[in-house]
Design an enzyme around this catalytic site. Structure first.
Site, PDB file in Angstrom:
ATOM      1  N   GLY A   1       0.832  -1.198   0.000  1.00  0.00           N
ATOM      2  CA  GLY A   1       0.000   0.000   0.000  1.00  0.00           C
ATOM      3  C   GLY A   1       0.867   1.248   0.000  1.00  0.00           C
ATOM      4  CD  GLU A   2       3.880   2.851   3.170  1.00  0.00           C
ATOM      5  OE1 GLU A   2       4.832   3.348   2.522  1.00  0.00           O
ATOM      6  OE2 GLU A   2       4.053   2.248   4.245  1.00  0.00           O
ATOM      7  N   GLY A   3       0.765   3.638  -1.844  1.00  0.00           N
ATOM      8  CA  GLY A   3       1.039   4.142  -3.182  1.00  0.00           C
ATOM      9  C   GLY A   3       2.336   3.597  -3.738  1.00  0.00           C
TER      10      GLY A   3
END
Length: 342
Positions: A308-310
């Protein structure tokens, strides 16, 4: 909603047929460059300039033991983002992308002086298993926060938007949304999230099933109402960013499972917005490929990520930029004095 430029896309495809290579030899990179041409209105599209917004929010359902980590980690990771110590910080620096961190709904108090966007709608969602995650008004506030983030990044010269997430429990909310918008069963979609064991996964499947039944009985029927019933504040903000990207005429690059759940909700709100999104990678999360298929998207890479987080989207940016450079900078057969195919 921004308009597409099919004439530019057609001209870009014609250019590809004239470049000094066998037709189709660069595979999906050719189609990617033409996709960007159709959205920029330029046969040779400008090099995409990435920008990242990481939205943070907590989930009441985390109290039901669906995650391997406690909710306190959300606030701790927000602080880590501000110190530049997370994976997305490293990647943002590597691709020269501005990065903003937005508190949409972190449960733990965060210092006012923390260099983030302080936009908390509420301190975490309700427990989606037993109650609505948020009210419809709170959902709309979160959508607006994501839209505002897209506009801020665009004002800095960003032409490729990435929405990242931070929120313990958000794979449970995302699984609910993917099931709601695809008709899949919880058993099909629920994965291991942050690294839970099989017993906890079975519990998570049951929680998602209960949440879906409750939300349906409460009248969930469209993008906003499903987001409000079983989504997350950070997921709604991500959906808002995706919607605003399309309104501004800027491509958005989807990250993993959470971002794709947000995209399904955003498409339910504004179907035409999906024309502006690309899928960066295939997550290890079980339901991600099903969610991408529902959007008609094929991921660019598969590195077995589940962070996640980009992060997956950031990793795909250089590949997209190389596709554009190849398209724009290669010589045609005529320019190079090279004989074309017979």
């Amino acid at each position: 909603m921004a308009v597409l430029h099919p004439d530019a896309g057609l001209a870009a495809r014609q250019r590809q047929s004239q470049l000094t290579k066998p037709a189709g030899s660069l595979g999906r990179l050719e189609a990617l460059a033409c996709w960007l041409a159709e959205r920029s209105g330029q046969v040779c599209p400008p090099l995409p300039q990435p920008g990242i917004a990481v939205f943070a929010g907590d989930h009441g359902v985390a109290a039901d033991g669906v995650s391997a980590f406690p909710s306190a980690v959300t606030a701790e990771m927000v602080k880590n983002f501000t110190r530049g110590g997370a994976a997305i910080n490293v990647l943002a620096r590597a691709i020269a992308a501005p990065l903003e961190v937005v508190d949409v709904g972190v449960a733990s108090p965060l210092p006012a002086e923390l260099p983030i966007v302080h936009a908390r709608v509420r301190a975490g969602t309700g427990n989606l298993r037993t109650e609505a995650a948020m009210s419809l008004d709170e959902c709309r506030q979160a959508l607006a926060i994501g839209r505002a983030s897209a506009r801020r990044l665009h004002a800095q010269g960003v032409t490729l938007l990435i929405a990242g997430d931070m929120g313990i429990g958000n794979t449970t909310a995302s699984a609910c949304l993917v099931c709601a918008f695809t008709g899949a069963t919880p058993e099909d979609i629920v994965g291991l999230g942050t690294g839970i064991d099989d017993a906890r996964r079975a519990h998570k499947v049951a929680v998602v099933g209960e949440a879906l039944a409750r939300a349906q009985a409460a009248g969930a029927h469209d993008g906003e109402s499903w987001l409000a019933q079983v989504g997350g504040l950070e997921i709604a903000a991500m959906a808002g960013l995706l919607l605003e990207a399309a309104a501004l005429g800027i491509p958005a690059l989807l990250d993993g499972f959470i971002a794709t759940a947000a995209a399904l909700a955003a498409r339910a709100i504004k179907p035409a917005a999906a024309d502006w999104w690309l899928a960066s990678h295939r997550s290890q999360e079980q339901g991600h490929l099903r969610a991408l298929a529902a959007l008609g998207l094929t991921p660019l890479i598969d590195l077995e990520l589940r962070l996640g987080e980009g992060s997956g989207a950031a990793l795909a940016v250089p590949l997209i930029q190389m596709a554009v450079r190849l398209h724009n900078e290669m010589a045609t057969f005529a320019e190079a004095g090279v004989s074309g195919a017979a």
